[in-house]
Design a protein around this motif. Structure first.
Motif, PDB file in Angstrom:
ATOM      1  N   GLY A  67       0.787  -1.235   0.000  1.00  0.00           N
ATOM      2  CA  GLY A  67       0.000   0.000   0.000  1.00  0.00           C
ATOM      3  C   GLY A  67       0.813   1.276   0.000  1.00  0.00           C
ATOM      4  O   GLY A  67       0.278   2.344  -0.288  1.00  0.00           O
ATOM      5  N   SER A  68       2.103   1.205   0.340  1.00  0.00           N
ATOM      6  CA  SER A  68       2.886   2.431   0.374  1.00  0.00           C
ATOM      7  C   SER A  68       4.356   2.131   0.134  1.00  0.00           C
ATOM      8  O   SER A  68       4.789   0.976   0.176  1.00  0.00           O
ATOM      9  N   TYR A  69       5.112   3.194  -0.128  1.00  0.00           N
ATOM     10  CA  TYR A  69       6.562   3.077  -0.257  1.00  0.00           C
ATOM     11  C   TYR A  69       7.205   4.347   0.282  1.00  0.00           C
ATOM     12  O   TYR A  69       6.565   5.395   0.364  1.00  0.00           O
ATOM     13  N   GLU A  70       8.478   4.269   0.651  1.00  0.00           N
ATOM     14  CA  GLU A  70       9.216   5.406   1.171  1.00  0.00           C
ATOM     15  C   GLU A  70      10.432   5.684   0.296  1.00  0.00           C
ATOM     16  O   GLU A  70      11.053   4.759  -0.223  1.00  0.00           O
ATOM     17  N   VAL A  71      10.758   6.943   0.175  1.00  0.00           N
ATOM     18  CA  VAL A  71      11.985   7.366  -0.495  1.00  0.00           C
ATOM     19  C   VAL A  71      12.785   8.175   0.519  1.00  0.00           C
ATOM     20  O   VAL A  71      12.292   9.180   1.063  1.00  0.00           O
ATOM     21  N   THR A  72      14.018   7.721   0.757  1.00  0.00           N
ATOM     22  CA  THR A  72      14.817   8.296   1.844  1.00  0.00           C
ATOM     23  C   THR A  72      16.210   8.646   1.344  1.00  0.00           C
ATOM     24  O   THR A  72      16.837   7.848   0.636  1.00  0.00           O
ATOM     25  N   PRO A  73      16.727   9.816   1.683  1.00  0.00           N
ATOM     26  CA  PRO A  73      18.131  10.096   1.368  1.00  0.00           C
ATOM     27  C   PRO A  73      19.028   9.257   2.273  1.00  0.00           C
ATOM     28  O   PRO A  73      18.727   9.052   3.449  1.00  0.00           O
ATOM     29  N   ILE A  74      20.112   8.724   1.703  1.00  0.00           N
ATOM     30  CA  ILE A  74      21.026   7.898   2.492  1.00  0.00           C
ATOM     31  C   ILE A  74      22.450   8.367   2.260  1.00  0.00           C
ATOM     32  O   ILE A  74      22.759   9.072   1.287  1.00  0.00           O
ATOM     33  N   ASP A  75      23.297   7.957   3.154  1.00  0.00           N
ATOM     34  CA  ASP A  75      24.714   8.274   3.019  1.00  0.00           C
ATOM     35  C   ASP A  75      25.250   7.552   1.789  1.00  0.00           C
ATOM     36  O   ASP A  75      24.996   6.356   1.606  1.00  0.00           O
ATOM     37  N   PRO A  76      25.959   8.226   0.904  1.00  0.00           N
ATOM     38  CA  PRO A  76      26.509   7.576  -0.288  1.00  0.00           C
ATOM     39  C   PRO A  76      27.331   6.330   0.016  1.00  0.00           C
ATOM     40  O   PRO A  76      27.449   5.442  -0.821  1.00  0.00           O
ATOM     41  N   VAL A  77      27.882   6.275   1.254  1.00  0.00           N
ATOM     42  CA  VAL A  77      28.654   5.089   1.631  1.00  0.00           C
ATOM     43  C   VAL A  77      27.770   3.848   1.648  1.00  0.00           C
ATOM     44  O   VAL A  77      28.246   2.731   1.421  1.00  0.00           O
ATOM     45  N   ASP A  78      26.487   4.032   1.880  1.00  0.00           N
ATOM     46  CA  ASP A  78      25.552   2.909   1.965  1.00  0.00           C
ATOM     47  C   ASP A  78      24.933   2.562   0.609  1.00  0.00           C
ATOM     48  O   ASP A  78      24.010   1.748   0.538  1.00  0.00           O
ATOM     49  N   ALA A  79      25.415   3.187  -0.455  1.00  0.00           N
ATOM     50  CA  ALA A  79      24.910   2.925  -1.818  1.00  0.00           C
ATOM     51  C   ALA A  79      26.081   2.564  -2.712  1.00  0.00           C
ATOM     52  O   ALA A  79      27.248   2.778  -2.353  1.00  0.00           O
ATOM     53  N   PRO A  80      25.827   1.989  -3.877  1.00  0.00           N
ATOM     54  CA  PRO A  80      26.920   1.710  -4.820  1.00  0.00           C
ATOM     55  C   PRO A  80      27.618   2.997  -5.236  1.00  0.00           C
ATOM     56  O   PRO A  80      27.038   4.092  -5.157  1.00  0.00           O
ATOM     57  N   ALA A  81      28.870   2.891  -5.674  1.00  0.00           N
ATOM     58  CA  ALA A  81      29.581   4.052  -6.193  1.00  0.00           C
ATOM     59  C   ALA A  81      28.809   4.672  -7.343  1.00  0.00           C
ATOM     60  O   ALA A  81      28.814   5.899  -7.531  1.00  0.00           O
ATOM     61  N   ARG A  82      28.167   3.855  -8.096  1.00  0.00           N
ATOM     62  CA  ARG A  82      27.154   4.268  -9.068  1.00  0.00           C
ATOM     63  C   ARG A  82      26.280   3.036  -9.327  1.00  0.00           C
ATOM     64  O   ARG A  82      26.705   1.903  -9.132  1.00  0.00           O
ATOM     65  N   GLY A  83      25.071   3.264  -9.727  1.00  0.00           N
ATOM     66  CA  GLY A  83      24.201   2.140 -10.041  1.00  0.00           C
ATOM     67  C   GLY A  83      23.165   1.880  -8.959  1.00  0.00           C
ATOM     68  O   GLY A  83      22.845   2.768  -8.152  1.00  0.00           O
ATOM     69  N   THR A  84      22.681   0.660  -8.918  1.00  0.00           N
ATOM     70  CA  THR A  84      21.544   0.327  -8.049  1.00  0.00           C
ATOM     71  C   THR A  84      21.773  -0.998  -7.332  1.00  0.00           C
ATOM     72  O   THR A  84      22.281  -1.956  -7.925  1.00  0.00           O
ATOM     73  N   ARG A  85      21.389  -1.031  -6.052  1.00  0.00           N
ATOM     74  CA  ARG A  85      21.442  -2.257  -5.267  1.00  0.00           C
ATOM     75  C   ARG A  85      20.019  -2.575  -4.781  1.00  0.00           C
ATOM     76  O   ARG A  85      19.406  -1.762  -4.087  1.00  0.00           O
ATOM     77  N   ILE A  86      19.523  -3.740  -5.156  1.00  0.00           N
ATOM     78  CA  ILE A  86      18.174  -4.160  -4.753  1.00  0.00           C
ATOM     79  C   ILE A  86      18.318  -5.283  -3.740  1.00  0.00           C
ATOM     80  O   ILE A  86      18.928  -6.318  -4.021  1.00  0.00           O
ATOM     81  N   THR A  87      17.745  -5.087  -2.553  1.00  0.00           N
ATOM     82  CA  THR A  87      17.791  -6.103  -1.502  1.00  0.00           C
ATOM     83  C   THR A  87      16.399  -6.688  -1.319  1.00  0.00           C
ATOM     84  O   THR A  87      15.449  -5.964  -0.976  1.00  0.00           O
ATOM     85  N   LEU A  88      16.285  -7.982  -1.555  1.00  0.00           N
ATOM     86  CA  LEU A  88      15.023  -8.682  -1.391  1.00  0.00           C
ATOM     87  C   LEU A  88      15.031  -9.401  -0.056  1.00  0.00           C
ATOM     88  O   LEU A  88      15.863 -10.282   0.183  1.00  0.00           O
TER      89      LEU A  88
END
Length: 629
Positions: free
Chosen positions: A165-186
């Motif tokens: 029913g809903s989703y969130e969009v949150t800013p995160i520290d770049p350290v917690d994201a790929p240097a570029r691209g996308t990480r999907i955690t299931l």
């Protein structure tokens, strides 16, 4: 102030009923849950391709790392599956645009538009537009986190939802994201724990995404070393001259599940109105499912090197033994199997691939007759189905077909060879259909043809009785069963050196034929003297305007024919048995018993049983008793 500080955590409510969407997707779009991984890998590969194109104009986007990668990390302990790519990535607005399309469009509109459009039209594009490909992951995950960082950006974002029913969009520290691209955690459901198994993931990747243009690596435990499971190259995209025979064989074994060598390899790229690449193999032995009643092919369909389905009917059914794949960019990538089946593009591809395979088999017959002989032994019975089903290629398939005949010995003959060697007085191609070659060779219906040196095709496959009815001619010569209608052999002289009795019946023989007609009136359509019998006393043939004898048996056994037409009993007046019966003018009881026994003899020679075994035994006993008196 940074972008992350400017934008707080955002919570969005789905306008669409996501549960309803997932029900639609599971039951109407995808037939199995494994497809979620294909969709995520496809999206990741697209992201890598987008980066490659954007980097042509802005090389700095690559940041010194020009090798595209997709990495799968298995976390069995936490029951998670993580997919990461180093593609273009997404910023805040792109995350909402890419993953929030359903929220703006609504499930009801999605369902209505899916139902309103025909395959191959606008409807074939809707699944990708509405983001359903990504949402397939909710078939196996109770929550999904997407961390993404656009190439060239210092900011990173996380999209998170449980799909309810809903989703969130949150800013995160770049350290917690790929240097570029996308990480999907299931975060997998309890019953989806098998997707943390290396064996399961490798199998799905190799079957469905093994040839995407990006290398895929796997990490079997968080913190472990990545191991490459695909190299990002596709064998079929290479030029034929750059592929060795061993590479073709290895690929064939992988795509077919067989361990033999292919009898024929067809590899080509079609360009023009429709562009596609086909790599097809004729197996060296019969696949186990060749005679499956569903008669489905096993060719795989790829779109832009991403596996779509192996149920797209890329081959006509009579070529269902062919294994391989077709890869095209003319079809939408995210399209349901149901919608793709009736695509006009797919129809054009099917026609082009079938033409190339049939032509390749023809060339094999000319250049490598021994290899073709093996191919025909394995698949001839199936290829002949095309004579019955495929009007467009009927002449081509007739010329390609090979047959046992009364003159072929242990070999095969083509129809071209048959027509070339026909008698000058002969105007039709004769055939005899049945279930057993040795029984056909011993058939009394062949005697007159053999005595005159007339070649007869010996047809033992079930489909033979159908295509001979549906193929009106070959090179102007019609097909005719030797078990149907009159033989009409009087215009063809017998072979020199043979001493055969004249078929002309005497007055006594004529009288016996008339007697037999009256006696057997309830069992046969007619009784007549035969010009096709030279050794046997009797035989049965079908009337001129009915099915031939074998076709009647097939239809009756399948419940498609309530009652067969009464056969015609042909009698050889010169046979000693017939002559002896004919001479018994004063014993009608004996002649009646003998006449019924002749009919039963003809049935036995035709592969049947006496219709009344008890009556047959009683008549035989009476004839024996009279003979020994």
């Amino acid at each position: 102030m940074s972008q992350n500080q400017e934008k707080p955590v955002e919570s969005h409510v789905f306008e669409a009923d996501v549960a309803r969407l997932l029900h639609l997707m599971v039951h109407s779009v995808y037939s199995d849950k494994d497809v979620f991984l294909r969709e995520l890998i496809s999206n990741a590969a697209d992201a890598c391709e987008k980066l490659r194109y954007e980097a042509i104009e802005t090389p700095s986007l690559l940041g010194g790392d020009g090798e595209a990668r997709i990495t799968l990390t298995l976390d069995e302990e936490a029951n998670r599956l993580i997919l990461e790519d180093n593609g273009i990535g997404m910023n805040h607005d792109e995350l909402i645009e890419a993953l929030g399309t359903i929220a703006r469009s609504g499930t009801r509109a999605f369902m209505e538009r899916i139902g309103a459009n025909k395959p191959g039209g606008e409807g074939s594009q809707l699944i990708g537009q509405f983001g359903v490909g990504f949402y397939s992951c909710f078939m196996v995950a109770e929550r999904v986190d997407v961390a993404s960082r656009r190439a060239g950006s210092d900011n990173a974002w996380r999209w998170s939802s449980d799909g309810k029913g809903s989703y969130e969009v949150t800013p995160i520290d770049p350290v917690d994201a790929p240097a570029r691209g996308t990480r999907i955690t299931l975060h997998l459901m309890a019953d989806a724990k098998n997707y943390t198994s290396r064996w399961t993931i490798e199998r799905i990747v190799k079957e469905q995404s093994g040839h995407v243009p990006v290398a895929i690596t796997i990490i079997v435990k968080p913190g472990g070393e990545p191991e490459r499971i695909t190299d990002g190259s596709a064998l079929w995209t290479k030029a034929k001259n750059d592929v060795s025979k061993d590479e073709y064989t290895d690929f064939y074994r992988g795509v077919s599940g067989q361990y033999d060598d292919p009898a024929l390899t067809v590899h080509f790229r079609a360009e023009g109105r429709h562009e596609y690449t086909a790599l097809a193999f004729v197996p060296g032995s019969q696949p186990f499912d060749m005679f499956d009643p569903d008669r489905k092919g096993r060719m795989k369909l790829y779109v832009k090197r991403v596996f779509i389905t192996d149920d797209a009917e890329l081959m006509p059914r009579y070529l269902r033994f062919v294994r391989g794949l077709v890869d095209t960019s003319d079809l939408p990538l995210n399209v349901s199997r149901e919608m793709i089946q009736e695509s006009p593009i797919l129809s054009a591809i099917r026609k082009g691939v079938a033409n190339r395979i049939v032509t390749a088999i023809e060339k094999l017959a000319e250049s490598e007759p021994e290899t073709f002989r093996t191919l025909w032994d394995n698949f001839g019975a199936v290829i002949k189905e095309g004579i019955y089903e495929d009007f467009e290629r009927r002449s081509q398939l007739l010329a390609l077909s090979r047959f046992r005949t009364t003159t072929s010995g242990e070999g095969f003959r083509s129809l071209g060879e048959y027509v070339k060697d026909m008698k000058s007085e002969q105007s039709v191609i004769y055939y005899l259909a049945g279930g057993n070659l040795e029984q056909l060779k011993a058939s009394p219906q062949l005697e007159g043809f053999r005595a005159r040196g007339i070649e007869v095709l010996l047809l033992t496959d079930s489909i033979d009785s159908f295509w001979t009815m549906n193929a009106p001619e070959f090179e102007g010569k019609a097909f005719r069963s030797v078990t149907q209608g009159a033989a009409d052999l009087s215009q063809t002289p017998k072979l020199d050196g043979q001493s055969l009795a004249s078929p002309e019946a005497s007055a006594e023989a004529d009288a016996f034929v008339e007697f037999a007609k009256k006696t057997l009136a309830d069992h046969v359509a007619d009784v007549r003297a035969s010009d096709r019998l030279t050794e046997s006393a009797v035989c049965l043939v079908a009337p001129e305007n009915s099915y031939d004898r074998q076709m009647e048996k097939i239809l009756q056994s399948a419940g498609r024919l309530d009652a067969a037409a009464k056969p015609i009993l042909e009698i050889n007046p010169a046979h000693p048995t017939v002559a002896a019966i004919t001479s018994m003018k004063d014993d009608d009881g004996f002649r009646e018993d003998a006449t019924y026994l002749l009919l039963d003899e003809a049935r036995i020679l035709d592969g049947d049983k006496p219709t009344d075994p008890r009556a047959f035994a009683e008549r035989l006993a009476r004839v024996f008793a009279r003979t020994v008196r």
